[in-house]
Design an enzyme around this catalytic site. Sequence first.
Site, PDB file in Angstrom:
ATOM      1  N   GLN A   1       2.202  -2.092   5.913  1.00  7.91           N
ATOM      2  CA  GLN A   1       2.503  -0.698   6.264  1.00  7.91           C
ATOM      3  C   GLN A   1       2.978  -0.524   7.711  1.00  7.91           C
ATOM      4  OE1 GLN A   1      -0.566   2.552   5.602  1.00  7.91           O
ATOM      5  NE2 GLN A   1       0.698   2.707   3.767  1.00  7.91           N
TER       6      GLN A   1
ATOM      7  N   HIS B   1       0.388   0.843  15.722  1.00  4.42           N
ATOM      8  CA  HIS B   1       1.533   1.296  14.928  1.00  4.42           C
ATOM      9  C   HIS B   1       2.864   1.040  15.628  1.00  4.42           C
ATOM     10  CE1 HIS B   1      -1.740   3.410  12.917  1.00  4.42           C
ATOM     11  NE2 HIS B   1      -0.931   3.736  11.939  1.00  4.42           N
TER      12      HIS B   1
ATOM     13  N   GLU C   1      -4.539  -6.576   2.869  1.00  2.00           N
ATOM     14  CA  GLU C   1      -3.319  -7.311   3.211  1.00  2.00           C
ATOM     15  C   GLU C   1      -3.415  -8.790   2.851  1.00  2.00           C
ATOM     16  OE1 GLU C   1      -4.731  -5.065   5.172  1.00  2.00           O
ATOM     17  OE2 GLU C   1      -3.194  -3.509   5.341  1.00  2.00           O
TER      18      GLU C   1
ATOM     19  N   LEU D   1      -6.187  -1.744  -0.706  1.00  2.00           N
ATOM     20  CA  LEU D   1      -5.991  -1.757   0.748  1.00  2.00           C
ATOM     21  C   LEU D   1      -6.437  -3.119   1.284  1.00  2.00           C
ATOM     22  CD1 LEU D   1      -7.101   1.178   3.092  1.00  2.00           C
ATOM     23  CD2 LEU D   1      -6.064  -0.968   3.779  1.00  2.00           C
TER      24      LEU D   1
ATOM     25  N   GLU E   1       0.835  -1.197   0.000  1.00  2.00           N
ATOM     26  CA  GLU E   1       0.000   0.000   0.000  1.00  2.00           C
ATOM     27  C   GLU E   1       0.878   1.259   0.000  1.00  2.00           C
ATOM     28  OE1 GLU E   1      -2.173  -0.878   3.578  1.00  2.00           O
ATOM     29  OE2 GLU E   1      -3.025  -2.683   2.665  1.00  2.00           O
TER      30      GLU E   1
ATOM     31  N   GLY F   1       0.860  -3.638  13.122  1.00  2.00           N
ATOM     32  CA  GLY F   1      -0.494  -3.975  13.552  1.00  2.00           C
ATOM     33  C   GLY F   1      -1.438  -4.283  12.401  1.00  2.00           C
TER      34      GLY F   1
HETATM   35  C1  LIG Z   1      -5.733  -3.086   7.875  1.00  2.00           C
HETATM   36  C2  LIG Z   1      -5.045  -1.781   7.730  1.00  2.00           C
HETATM   37  N1  LIG Z   1      -4.129  -1.629   6.758  1.00  2.00           N
HETATM   38  C3  LIG Z   1      -3.469  -0.455   6.604  1.00  2.00           C
HETATM   39  C4  LIG Z   1      -3.734   0.614   7.426  1.00  2.00           C
HETATM   40  C5  LIG Z   1      -2.957   1.923   7.253  1.00  2.00           C
HETATM   41  N2  LIG Z   1      -3.865   2.963   6.798  1.00  2.00           N
HETATM   42  C6  LIG Z   1      -4.406   3.831   7.665  1.00  2.00           C
HETATM   43  S1  LIG Z   1      -5.533   4.811   6.936  1.00  2.00           S
HETATM   44  C7  LIG Z   1      -5.284   4.096   5.435  1.00  2.00           C
HETATM   45  C8  LIG Z   1      -6.081   4.554   4.259  1.00  2.00           C
HETATM   46  C9  LIG Z   1      -7.543   4.417   4.525  1.00  2.00           C
HETATM   47  O1  LIG Z   1      -8.248   4.880   3.416  1.00  2.00           O
HETATM   48  P1  LIG Z   1      -9.825   5.010   3.449  1.00  2.00           P
HETATM   49  O2  LIG Z   1     -10.438   3.718   3.884  1.00  2.00           O
HETATM   50  O3  LIG Z   1     -10.242   5.528   2.127  1.00  2.00           O
HETATM   51  O4  LIG Z   1     -10.136   6.059   4.580  1.00  2.00           O
HETATM   52  P2  LIG Z   1      -9.686   7.595   4.661  1.00  2.00           P
HETATM   53  O5  LIG Z   1      -8.376   7.628   5.370  1.00  2.00           O
HETATM   54  O6  LIG Z   1      -9.598   8.109   3.280  1.00  2.00           O
HETATM   55  O7  LIG Z   1     -10.719   8.266   5.468  1.00  2.00           O
HETATM   56  C10 LIG Z   1      -4.322   3.125   5.523  1.00  2.00           C
HETATM   57  C11 LIG Z   1      -3.820   2.309   4.385  1.00  2.00           C
HETATM   58  C12 LIG Z   1      -4.694   0.415   8.434  1.00  2.00           C
HETATM   59  N3  LIG Z   1      -5.015   1.393   9.300  1.00  2.00           N
HETATM   60  N4  LIG Z   1      -5.329  -0.765   8.563  1.00  2.00           N
END
Ligand SMILES: Cc1ncc(C[n+]2csc(CCOP(=O)(O)OP(=O)(O)O)c2C)c(N)n1
Lengths: 378, 378, 330, 330
Positions: free
Chosen positions: C82, C129, C60, C58, C29, C85
């Site tokens: 990423q 994190h 895993e 997004l 990601e 966790g």
């Molecule tokens: C399972 C998981 N993978 C990766 C992350 C890291 N991460 C945090 S926010 C994010 C993007 C989320 O995008 P979206 O669902 O569109 O929500 P937005 O932040 O745009 O509100 C990522 C990849 C996470 N929190 N959880």
Amino acid sequence: MADSESFVQLLTPSGHYRQHNEYAVDFTPQQYRDIYRDLVIVRRLDAEATALQRQGELGLWASLLGQEAAQVGSGRALQPQDVAFPSYREHGVAWCRGLDPIAPLRLFRGVDHGAWDPADTNFHLYTIVIGSQTLHATGYAMGVTKDGQVGSEDGAAVITYFGDGATSQGDLNEALIWASGFAAPVVFFCQNNQYAISAPSTRQSRIPLYLRAAGFGLPGIQVDGNDVLACYSVTQAALRRARLGEGPTFIEAYTYRMAAHTTSDDASRYRPSSEVELWQQRDPIARYRAYLEREQLADAEFFADTDSQAQQLALKLRAQTLALPDPPPRAIFDQVYAEPSAQLAEQQEKFAAYLDSFADNDGEAATAGSQGLGGSTS
Amino acid sequence: MADSESFVQLLTPSGHYRQHNEYAVDFTPQQYRDIYRDLVIVRRLDAEATALQRQGELGLWASLLGQEAAQVGSGRALQPQDVAFPSYREHGVAWCRGLDPIAPLRLFRGVDHGAWDPADTNFHLYTIVIGSQTLHATGYAMGVTKDGQVGSEDGAAVITYFGDGATSQGDLNEALIWASGFAAPVVFFCQNNQYAISAPSTRQSRIPLYLRAAGFGLPGIQVDGNDVLACYSVTQAALRRARLGEGPTFIEAYTYRMAAHTTSDDASRYRPSSEVELWQQRDPIARYRAYLEREQLADAEFFADTDSQAQQLALKLRAQTLALPDPPPRAIFDQVYAEPSAQLAEQQEKFAAYLDSFADNDGEAATAGSQGLGGSTS
Amino acid sequence: MTVMTLSKALNAGLRAAMEADARVLLMGEDIATLGGVFRVTDGLAKDFGEGRVIDTPLSEAGIVGTAIGLALRGYRPVCEIQFDGFVYPAYDQIVTQLAKMHYRSAGRVQLPVVIRIPFGGGIGAVEHHSESPEAYFAHTPGLKVVSCADASDAYVMIQQAIASDDPVIFFEPKRRYWDKAEVDQTQDLLDAAVTPLHAARIVRVGRDVTVVAYGPMVKTCLAAALSAADCNQELEVIDLRSLSPLDFEPVLSSVRKTGRLVVVHEAPRTVGLGAEICARVSEECFYHLEAPPLRVTGFDTPYPPARLEEHYLPDVERILTSVDIVMSHR
Amino acid sequence: MTVMTLSKALNAGLRAAMEADARVLLMGEDIATLGGVFRVTDGLAKDFGEGRVIDTPLSEAGIVGTAIGLALRGYRPVCEIQFDGFVYPAYDQIVTQLAKMHYRSAGRVQLPVVIRIPFGGGIGAVEHHSESPEAYFAHTPGLKVVSCADASDAYVMIQQAIASDDPVIFFEPKRRYWDKAEVDQTQDLLDAAVTPLHAARIVRVGRDVTVVAYGPMVKTCLAAALSAADCNQELEVIDLRSLSPLDFEPVLSSVRKTGRLVVVHEAPRTVGLGAEICARVSEECFYHLEAPPLRVTGFDTPYPPARLEEHYLPDVERILTSVDIVMSHR
Ligand SMILES: Cc1ncc(C[n+]2csc(CCOP(=O)(O)OP(=O)(O)O)c2C)c(N)n1
Ligand SMILES: Cc1ncc(C[n+]2csc(CCOP(=O)(O)OP(=O)(O)O)c2C)c(N)n1
Ligand SMILES: [Mg+2]
Ligand SMILES: [Mg+2]
């Protein structure tokens, strides 16, 4: 992608009202103004939090800038008995639910993990791992059905918030399966802010996200996420379906994340400023204000009052943030379990003894990190 | 649910051919007969395996009874360069790919975990954890694209098999997302045999499963899974799309699991025998035979020959099974890693020494379980 | 020799691996356009194209599941998770497929997949994190698990991991991403002088106490050793580097010399790597041990809010306290 | 007292819990109409209705994720995972949500969810049906982890687990499902005489060697003890019962008495529960130990094909070999 045919919009970007054959709002002038106040306040508090982060008072902040209409529109459509399951960016929904605005800042400052009591405001904890909360919402909604609280206008409904990125997680898709299969009274509210950090929403799906729903046997609907009235009306209708026992609905609120993903992110690495500028012209607050002005639903005095009220709240939030004490070290061990664990108690005692070994002559405990020992933090 | 409107059927249950405006087969008489032979053989081998299990020669058997048409129809539509990723019930597809029929029995006897070389027949390993293989197939198909092997009639395509139950797993839904997003040349072949052990397929979805696909941006199609010609034709068309670089397709083959889930299962606990009887009238082999007879594509001699050929193969399979040696104990340690692990080597040596401590005076190693030490098992 | 950060050293190592073998792919990601949230893959998409540095959905489970498929097709995927966790949605694919397919196939299938995971705390982050999930993987036969402690090892180990025909879980000490060290980019990795991927290394020689660590804690232990030296305690610090398989010989011979053992990690104590090291040393060095083997670890709690992490994480003070205890046994 | 199988005892315990508290729900694959593949829930759907015994979609993340939601609504869900190897799709929900929500909320949210997992080998099954994943959960703060060894404990412990306000991972020794024992269905579980859920228990008293086990291996250890008694070796066998939190006191006082320790489990050796027990005993009973603490465990390989499992699984012979070794240290 905003799919023009089925896209629900009541207010054009310039703030003109468009009739829709299914959706409308039926507000008193006061309600129109209340919604505006919410929009302005949540934006102002968000800006304050961003500033606090820049000044080192928060570890991180996830701004809702640009998503105020989606959050206030849907959040205000909720009844008190309804329950919301957010991700981590729903500060606007939190405001509508009545959560103390300091609560999310405690999380982003790192004094707790977002430790409010969901029962107080029917607003569940922030959930950081993407998609997880959609299953919790579904299970909760199954419980609502079991409790016999669906089937009438005063039934209870559940709503869960997630982003475009979350639609790629197994959990979200399984939640649709369960919600559909058990006809759970839950609304899936997807804020498609067009990015998951740097990934455009087209990376998650080549076709509009609301189309996902039909294949799971529930209705999907796309709404202009920058149109607070459309968001309100569409959410209200979906909640009503849920309340009446007609099952789940999937709403895609097509909006735009005007700030970076979080304060740690550098959005210039993946999107041109021209794109952001384009979306500034579709600003959810400006368009709603234009509408209120055109319809004479609010006057200059109201707008000025609102701004100063928002300013007051922002100052209060700042003061509250600065006054937040660090939790005492031994709080690390608190509330791992509801019932005692001898194993953990032993570790806690050893740690306390270790801290005590640094205690100065006055009998006050202090650690290398200079934080005092005290009662439980939370 | 078989959704009448879009349901592809070329042969009615009584074996009458129905014209379809999109799908047809273009077989020589010999090809028609070959398909029949496949159907009969895979059923006969399956029956033999079931019998072997009943006699204690296998630990378990997952019968394909009733699903022969879905498996042979789709399996015969594959080109040699195509690659199949099965679950654990695809003995019929395995046959079409040319896998030695003993291979799955080794797994169910417990002498190995299903350790054939996928490269030999372009038939991947059986996968027991539901849904996992659909992501492997998708990744493999992404690799096919990277290798430039799509875009022409002689391109390569990938097919993955799974059941109705698997559609509720996150993995399957994520596979659809990836396949659609990367336009991977993969066909999702769902054998909806109407049960996931005891759960009727309506427990997984209230609406027909093929409808799932559209929401992910790929075409979904429902085919009569007991109609070998329809399964062939629909799969062939989907593989062609994949080969040409037009992306993935989802096929729901609507069929029926005529046996219990496995030999350990007691299906009478969750479905009436009347239901099974109903489906016996839609038997995939009987209907195809009726068609061949009516069209005079095969004569009594052919049918008799086929039966005796199937019988020969079954006897051979039985003999092979009974001759399968147990692996030597030290095989436990083989092939955990491709590269040596000192940690494991040490455990292996200690274990060998332990076994040796039971060695009798003739210098022959024997254990409590009386199995001899020897070379690697596989 | 170039001085670079651990993050840059990984970047250089990935680049070298991609140059050496066209079948090496990166997936994860935000790794292409953004260059990864820690910029470990910065610039690689530009130079190798989005066909080899793949921004993924997004998902895993999808990342690891499709990486397995790509590996079956002959590619060598390097996946980025990423943050620590966020590896759990992929846990099923890792534990039941990635770890077991080689065994399932009796060696006929190889899965040369690397899963890079920034791990550990100390950066003031929000929940999920800062976790240290390495024990879950080290307890999983079929996986190899490693962690680098400095830029120099990072550069070498990531290339060795990619060259390995086994799946490797590659833990990156995220709070050391910005620490600099000298990196020799001219070395031939096949040279016998290069430490193998699965070898532990004595990073400081000492006679009094054996201190075993890996990843982010190596630096902390070295700092503790410096401090201890002021009090005439000579700590021997061992960087495990490989958590599975464990390279026990250096640990055992060190303990045979010192008679004292302290194991340090950030992960919760119970059933962590420290338990394995202590159990194994007790079993094999029973008559050499002059003091009970001790562990300095995170507590058996979820990772606490950032404002508490300095108390949660083992630090020089806590390490020295345990050193003093083992030294007090005479 | 009624003599019943372990499977039936669980059934009776579930029934009692459902009768006692209308908020107790069962959910899982094939548990209602079929009564579960091991018939543990047989008849409960008929008696309590499909509203309380829920046949779910084939979706483990969904089972645990919705159970969390139901718990938030005040229910007490008891989830069945069909086999050990199928828990991993739910691993993310278990580790990041179920285990951490109470902590996240600083105690405001409780998740009284039980996850029942038939585990271990010895039944001649195919891949993924014989695994012992307990260490993954015991290393996860926020979860409680237990295993029952016989019908009598099964009946009591399942009820105690359901009554617990914390999430409990409940491991059922699948190859002991058909073993019978006397079960007292009249006992008052609140009675002080009833062993608490998180207490270990000495199941055989002996002076020579402390043998620690749990779940399916308790029976094997008792058989080993019988056999050893013939050679005048008196084994003290401890059934841990709770794997998290661990009840160490009985283990420590036993080792203080015997000076010798053998830990037995089916799970792979490295970073398993045995490592924790040995490490802890070495730390706390250092001066009482007369021999190195030993582990008798599964090997560091995936679970082998069924025809090899008898060699993989610890048996009386292997236990006695280790007993002889610790006894040989004088
Ligand atoms: C399972 C998981 N993978 C990766 C992350 C890291 N991460 C945090 S926010 C994010 C993007 C989320 O995008 P979206 O669902 O569109 O929500 P937005 O932040 O745009 O509100 C990522 C990849 C996470 N929190 N959880
Ligand atoms: C993740 C997972 N959960 C549970 C199981 C146990 N299990 C084996 S087969 C099966 C039913 C599968 O149904 P379906 O996908 O329809 O395939 P079918 O057996 O009908 O061919 C279940 C629940 C499993 N193998 N994997
Ligand atoms: Mg987004
Ligand atoms: Mg099925």
